[in-house]
Design an enzyme around this catalytic site. Structure first.
Site, PDB file in Angstrom:
ATOM      1  CG  ASP A  35      -1.705  -1.240   1.422  1.00 16.33           C
ATOM      2  OD1 ASP A  35      -2.318  -1.689   0.442  1.00 16.33           O
ATOM      3  OD2 ASP A  35      -1.679  -1.799   2.531  1.00 16.33           O
ATOM      4  CD  GLU A  36       4.744  -0.409  -0.002  1.00 13.86           C
ATOM      5  OE1 GLU A  36       5.267  -1.273   0.693  1.00 13.86           O
ATOM      6  OE2 GLU A  36       4.110  -0.674  -1.053  1.00 13.86           O
ATOM      7  N   GLY A  62      -3.702  -4.588  -4.975  1.00 19.63           N
ATOM      8  CA  GLY A  62      -4.671  -3.573  -5.365  1.00 19.63           C
ATOM      9  C   GLY A  62      -3.938  -2.303  -5.675  1.00 19.63           C
ATOM     10  CG  HIS A  63      -1.115  -1.819  -7.825  1.00 22.59           C
ATOM     11  ND1 HIS A  63      -0.233  -2.497  -8.628  1.00 22.59           N
ATOM     12  CD2 HIS A  63      -0.782  -2.152  -6.551  1.00 22.59           C
ATOM     13  CE1 HIS A  63       0.596  -3.205  -7.871  1.00 22.59           C
ATOM     14  NE2 HIS A  63       0.282  -3.018  -6.612  1.00 22.59           N
ATOM     15  CB  THR A  64      -6.001   3.206  -6.549  1.00 24.44           C
ATOM     16  OG1 THR A  64      -6.553   2.195  -5.708  1.00 24.44           O
ATOM     17  CG2 THR A  64      -7.106   4.130  -7.010  1.00 24.44           C
ATOM     18  CE  LYS A 166       5.318 -21.424  -9.233  1.00 22.41           C
ATOM     19  NZ  LYS A 166       5.414 -19.997  -9.597  1.00 22.41           N
ATOM     20  CB  THR A 325      -9.179  -6.315   2.340  1.00 23.76           C
ATOM     21  OG1 THR A 325      -8.399  -5.172   2.754  1.00 23.76           O
ATOM     22  CG2 THR A 325      -8.260  -7.410   1.847  1.00 23.76           C
ATOM     23  N   GLY A 326     -10.922  -3.573   1.713  1.00 23.13           N
ATOM     24  CA  GLY A 326     -11.782  -2.610   2.399  1.00 23.13           C
ATOM     25  C   GLY A 326     -11.512  -2.540   3.895  1.00 23.13           C
TER      26      GLY A 326
END
Length: 449
Positions: A35-36, A62-64, A166, A325-326
């Site tokens: 989240d950086e 998650g990348h915004t 895997k 995840t919110g």
């Protein structure tokens, strides 16, 4: 006098000297617990890139990215997919949930992302995440909670179970799905049986799943290439700018992170080589991304965490809520022990420091510079979580700049106290800070050099 000796090897292109190693790959990695703001840095570099690659993780990332007022959320697609002039590649080290991939593509297409499927290449060696992997992920979390009273706090996207398949060599890959479907179906059913024997409550409609997978296979087929050859050609062909986007972060790395509260892949620099099939020789710049403070989603040790008004202020001002995840993110002061540790592993050529503007209102700002146990400094980042839980953080305190930095566009626009804070971080880690982020959009990244 004799000129320099050049040794020619009989490589595929005659007359190519041995020291012509081909194009270098730029790698962007998280230097904390994720989240950086990596998406933002990648987006910045992707405007120039010819090829943007993902090398590990899955849609647990998650990348915004905000472009022209439109906000795109990426989980599996490389952030470079926005650039219509570049190709995006999902490498062999990534685990792919096909329903998730197409849902994400379609959702962003509705927001105006055109032709993404024509710009996407998927490695035929990538492993597949099945719906039952996701169910098992949830079951495992419930089990951990019941047995140990704590879970890992996974995103329940099936990432861990897929990497387990895997590693235990029962996993199925893109090339299997696109091969003989009868053979694929038999192996799929075996894998389901295996999981059902471990989790008796697991119900899977295998026929229904296979029917859907067959449809996805045809939609996927045009995108699939042999990733090793593709990367080799990209590196040794014409001059290209190649970018690798890391998902997750150093402290979530399966080997180097705060185990067991980590992800299941290597999200440090080595993952770029193993996850794409490229030699270390072709790794160029490695950029680390760090917030101007620290956040962490889920549980696990967090030495500089502030469970107080400061932590709450960072949480609300920074809108610290997980994209995938919110969940509310835990917040605390910048921890330079962690950044130094991440640098030891990754060898950053420079750092991007994001969200400096969140600190604008603070009277004083602290930075963790060392860990102590029983009053004595320890010279390393502890592997053992019990030890990490107990460390006492030694802080350096800075006066806050108490002014709005959101409009700053160059170094000189920043208040002297903010400049001082940035210089301290640089000197302490021994890595130059190349970008400072003061807001959400593209223009809010101040480039220093």
């Amino acid at each position: 006098p004799m000129g320099p000796r050049v040794l020619y090897c009989n490589l595929s292109q005659p007359g190519r000297s041995r020291n012509d190693t081909g194009n270098k790959v730029t790698v962007v990695l998280g230097a904390q617990w994720g989240d950086e703001g990596k998406g933002k840095v990648v987006d910045l570099l992707a405007t120039e890139a010819d090829l943007v690659c993902r090398c590990q993780g899955g849609n647990n990332a998650g990348h915004t990215v905000v472009v022209e007022g439109k906000e795109y959320d990426f989980h599996l697609l490389p952030s470079g997919i926005i650039n219509s002039k570049s190709i995006s590649l999902i490498g062999n080290g990534v685990v792919i949930h096909l329903p998730g991939l197409f849902e994400e593509g379609d959702k962003n297409e509705k927001k105006g992302l055109k032709g993404w499927d024509k710009r996407l290449i998927v490695s035929d060696r990538a492993h597949l995440v099945f719906d039952f992997h996701q169910v098992v992920d949830g079951l495992q979390e419930t089990q951990r909670q019941a047995q140990e009273g704590i879970n890992i706090g996974t995103t329940k996207k099936g990432i861990g179970p897929t990497y387990s398949s895997k590693a235990s060599r029962t996993g199925l890959r893109v090339c299997d799905l696109l091969g003989d479907f009868k053979d694929f179906s038999a192996r799929f059913k075996n894998l389901v049986k295996q999981y059902q024997s471990m989790y008796p409550t697991l119900t899977v409609d295998a026929e229904d799943q296979l029917k859907k997978l067959k449809e996805y296979a045809e939609r996927l087929r045009p995108m699939v290439r042999d990733g090793v050859y593709y990367m080799y050609e990209a590196i040794h062909g014409s001059q290209k700018k190649i970018l690798v986007e890391g998902a997750n972060a150093a402290l979530l790395d399966i080997d180097f992170g705060t185990y067991p509260f980590v992800t299941s892949s290597n999200c440090t620099v080595g993952g770029a080589c193993t996850g794409l099939g490229i030699p270390p020789l072709n790794i160029g710049d490695v950029f680390g991304v760090s917030k101007a403070y620290t956040t962490r989603v889920g549980i696990g040790a967090f030495p500089t965490e502030q469970v107080n008004a400061v932590g709450e202020l960072l949480q609300t001002r920074g809108h610290e809520i997980g994209v995938t995840t919110g969940r509310k993110r835990r917040c605390g002061w910048l921890d330079l022990v962690i950044l130094k540790y991440a640098h030891m592993i990754n060898g950053f050529s420079a750092i991007a420091l994001t969200k400096l503007d969140i600190l604008d209102v603070l009277d004083e700002i602290k930075v963790g510079v060392a860990y102590k146990i029983n009053g004595k400094r320890i010279p390393h980042f502890p592997a053992n979580l019990e030890v990490l839980q107990k460390v006492e953080v030694e802080y350096e305190t800075f006066p806050g700049w108490k002014s709005d930095t959101a409009a700053a566009r160059k170094w000189n626009d920043l208040p002297p106290k903010a400049q001082n804070y940035i210089r301290f971080i640089e000197n302490h880690i021994g890595v130059p800070i190349k970008w400072v982020g003061v807001g959400k959009s593209r223009e809010c990244m101040i480039q220093m050099f």
